[in-house]
Design an enzyme around this catalytic site. Sequence first.
Site, PDB file in Angstrom:
ATOM      1  N   TYR A 130       7.741  20.967 -35.377  1.00  0.00           N
ATOM      2  CA  TYR A 130       8.094  20.184 -36.563  1.00  0.00           C
ATOM      3  C   TYR A 130       9.360  19.383 -36.288  1.00  0.00           C
ATOM      4  O   TYR A 130      10.421  19.932 -36.044  1.00  0.00           O
ATOM      5  CB  TYR A 130       8.323  21.083 -37.776  1.00  0.00           C
ATOM      6  CG  TYR A 130       7.148  21.930 -38.183  1.00  0.00           C
ATOM      7  CD1 TYR A 130       5.841  21.562 -37.870  1.00  0.00           C
ATOM      8  CD2 TYR A 130       7.347  23.106 -38.918  1.00  0.00           C
ATOM      9  CE1 TYR A 130       4.769  22.349 -38.264  1.00  0.00           C
ATOM     10  CE2 TYR A 130       6.273  23.893 -39.316  1.00  0.00           C
ATOM     11  CZ  TYR A 130       4.991  23.526 -38.981  1.00  0.00           C
ATOM     12  OH  TYR A 130       3.933  24.317 -39.363  1.00  0.00           O
ATOM     13  N   HIS A 183       0.701  28.951 -32.689  1.00  0.00           N
ATOM     14  CA  HIS A 183       0.396  27.915 -33.679  1.00  0.00           C
ATOM     15  C   HIS A 183      -1.068  27.477 -33.635  1.00  0.00           C
ATOM     16  O   HIS A 183      -1.713  27.291 -34.664  1.00  0.00           O
ATOM     17  CB  HIS A 183       1.316  26.714 -33.440  1.00  0.00           C
ATOM     18  CG  HIS A 183       1.574  25.896 -34.658  1.00  0.00           C
ATOM     19  ND1 HIS A 183       2.639  25.040 -34.766  1.00  0.00           N
ATOM     20  CD2 HIS A 183       0.911  25.789 -35.831  1.00  0.00           C
ATOM     21  CE1 HIS A 183       2.613  24.440 -35.948  1.00  0.00           C
ATOM     22  NE2 HIS A 183       1.578  24.868 -36.610  1.00  0.00           N
ATOM     23  N   SER A 202      -0.380  25.383 -47.019  1.00  0.00           N
ATOM     24  CA  SER A 202      -0.907  24.322 -47.896  1.00  0.00           C
ATOM     25  C   SER A 202      -1.668  24.904 -49.088  1.00  0.00           C
ATOM     26  O   SER A 202      -2.777  24.467 -49.396  1.00  0.00           O
ATOM     27  CB  SER A 202      -1.811  23.370 -47.105  1.00  0.00           C
ATOM     28  OG  SER A 202      -1.090  22.684 -46.118  1.00  0.00           O
ATOM     29  N   PRO A 203      -1.081  25.893 -49.783  1.00  0.00           N
ATOM     30  CA  PRO A 203      -1.780  26.483 -50.929  1.00  0.00           C
ATOM     31  C   PRO A 203      -1.907  25.528 -52.111  1.00  0.00           C
ATOM     32  O   PRO A 203      -2.652  25.809 -53.053  1.00  0.00           O
ATOM     33  CB  PRO A 203      -0.905  27.692 -51.287  1.00  0.00           C
ATOM     34  CG  PRO A 203       0.467  27.283 -50.841  1.00  0.00           C
ATOM     35  CD  PRO A 203       0.244  26.503 -49.576  1.00  0.00           C
ATOM     36  N   LEU A 204      -1.203  24.387 -52.031  1.00  0.00           N
ATOM     37  CA  LEU A 204      -1.303  23.365 -53.078  1.00  0.00           C
ATOM     38  C   LEU A 204      -2.094  22.152 -52.580  1.00  0.00           C
ATOM     39  O   LEU A 204      -1.954  21.048 -53.101  1.00  0.00           O
ATOM     40  CB  LEU A 204       0.091  22.925 -53.540  1.00  0.00           C
ATOM     41  CG  LEU A 204       0.923  24.021 -54.217  1.00  0.00           C
ATOM     42  CD1 LEU A 204       2.318  23.528 -54.542  1.00  0.00           C
ATOM     43  CD2 LEU A 204       0.227  24.514 -55.484  1.00  0.00           C
ATOM     44  N   GLY A 205      -2.931  22.386 -51.557  1.00  0.00           N
ATOM     45  CA  GLY A 205      -3.760  21.295 -51.054  1.00  0.00           C
ATOM     46  C   GLY A 205      -2.940  20.112 -50.582  1.00  0.00           C
ATOM     47  O   GLY A 205      -3.258  18.961 -50.882  1.00  0.00           O
ATOM     48  N   ARG A 206      -1.865  20.401 -49.821  1.00  0.00           N
ATOM     49  CA  ARG A 206      -0.959  19.355 -49.304  1.00  0.00           C
ATOM     50  C   ARG A 206      -0.388  18.506 -50.440  1.00  0.00           C
ATOM     51  O   ARG A 206      -0.148  17.310 -50.298  1.00  0.00           O
ATOM     52  CB  ARG A 206      -1.667  18.481 -48.269  1.00  0.00           C
ATOM     53  CG  ARG A 206      -2.260  19.300 -47.129  1.00  0.00           C
ATOM     54  CD  ARG A 206      -2.764  18.458 -45.985  1.00  0.00           C
ATOM     55  NE  ARG A 206      -3.377  19.306 -44.972  1.00  0.00           N
ATOM     56  CZ  ARG A 206      -2.713  20.021 -44.056  1.00  0.00           C
ATOM     57  NH1 ARG A 206      -1.407  19.994 -44.047  1.00  0.00           N
ATOM     58  NH2 ARG A 206      -3.355  20.769 -43.187  1.00  0.00           N
ATOM     59  N   GLY A 207      -0.208  19.159 -51.590  1.00  0.00           N
ATOM     60  CA  GLY A 207       0.375  18.482 -52.740  1.00  0.00           C
ATOM     61  C   GLY A 207      -0.637  17.852 -53.678  1.00  0.00           C
ATOM     62  O   GLY A 207      -0.310  17.504 -54.816  1.00  0.00           O
ATOM     63  N   PHE A 208      -1.877  17.708 -53.221  1.00  0.00           N
ATOM     64  CA  PHE A 208      -2.890  17.024 -54.041  1.00  0.00           C
ATOM     65  C   PHE A 208      -3.158  17.792 -55.331  1.00  0.00           C
ATOM     66  O   PHE A 208      -3.349  17.194 -56.398  1.00  0.00           O
ATOM     67  CB  PHE A 208      -4.188  16.871 -53.242  1.00  0.00           C
ATOM     68  CG  PHE A 208      -5.096  15.788 -53.753  1.00  0.00           C
ATOM     69  CD1 PHE A 208      -5.169  14.563 -53.099  1.00  0.00           C
ATOM     70  CD2 PHE A 208      -5.875  15.973 -54.891  1.00  0.00           C
ATOM     71  CE1 PHE A 208      -5.999  13.550 -53.575  1.00  0.00           C
ATOM     72  CE2 PHE A 208      -6.705  14.971 -55.368  1.00  0.00           C
ATOM     73  CZ  PHE A 208      -6.763  13.745 -54.715  1.00  0.00           C
TER      74      PHE A 208
END
Length: 328
Positions: free
Chosen positions: A56, A124, A203-209
């Site tokens: 990263y 990773h 990404s439990p928020l769908g990458r913010g979507f």
Amino acid sequence: MEQRALGKQGLKVSALGLGCMGMSEFYGSGDEKESIAVIHRALELGVDFFDTADMYGPFTNEKLLGKAIAGKRDKVIVATKFGNMRAEDGSFLGISGKPDYVLKACDASLKRLGVDHIDLYYQHRVDTTVPIEDTVGAMAQLVKQGKVRYLGLSEAAPDTIRRAHEVHPISALQTEYSLWSRDPEDEVLPTVRELGIGFVPYSPLGRGFLTGRYRRIEDLEPKDWRRNNPRFQGENFAKNLQLVEKINELAARKKVKSSQLALAWVLAQGKDLVPIPGTKHVKYLEENVAAADIRLSPEELREIDTIAPRGVAAGTRYPEASMKSVHR
């Protein structure tokens, strides 16, 4: 905050972790001062599990986390990863699970983080050219040396997980998991539960979507990596917005944020799950942490299952080339 066990080797972390990736790369511009404030606020709120990786930045995210936790090492659980090789200019150099590379990567991460040990060290991505037994053997060597406490894998397939676990106990398996990425329920979750391995959804928020903050592709910064994600493109974006609208409706009825509903759902899938939503802003961190106190009734969980069944999302979760490196 509630503590949850990852694996059977003794690792315990806050029920909600913090993904730090977006603070340094992929999700648009970042601000070091604000990012450090987010990490400090997370600690105040009881979050002690911080997720980063050497790639990263590249390399700058570990330095950022190290700077933020200086003087607070005894209060944090540091998780980082190796395997995705990158050059200083950011170019991607492939995947490596070679034993000598594992040892060198760990030393480099320790230096950037400014710590004498890593609590949870993940591979990773799986290197299909190197037997997993060789890679995990090198990781086990790091445990013996005291440089690493617990071992993890990311985006590994069931057979790989089993083979790795025979070499050295694996404490955590990390993969994408959310209301629009439920494929781990087919094989990965049953496998890790059979073996007593913890599960860390990224990404439990769908990458913010799934937060509902993105209504069109222009809402993302020009250099935001998500512009290249299939689920954020064209007709897929429009179709996925329909899912978000349904989540918004249920969240409104429950008087919570859509993001909180999505996180509460992940947390409700088992005490062996520790999601690591990422954010660069204190406001959104506080909203996410509050989701840990939201309880969903059996009726609400059934309604969510109807709204977001497996395979509901339009588009793959990565571009085609990147999909080849997951679930290996």
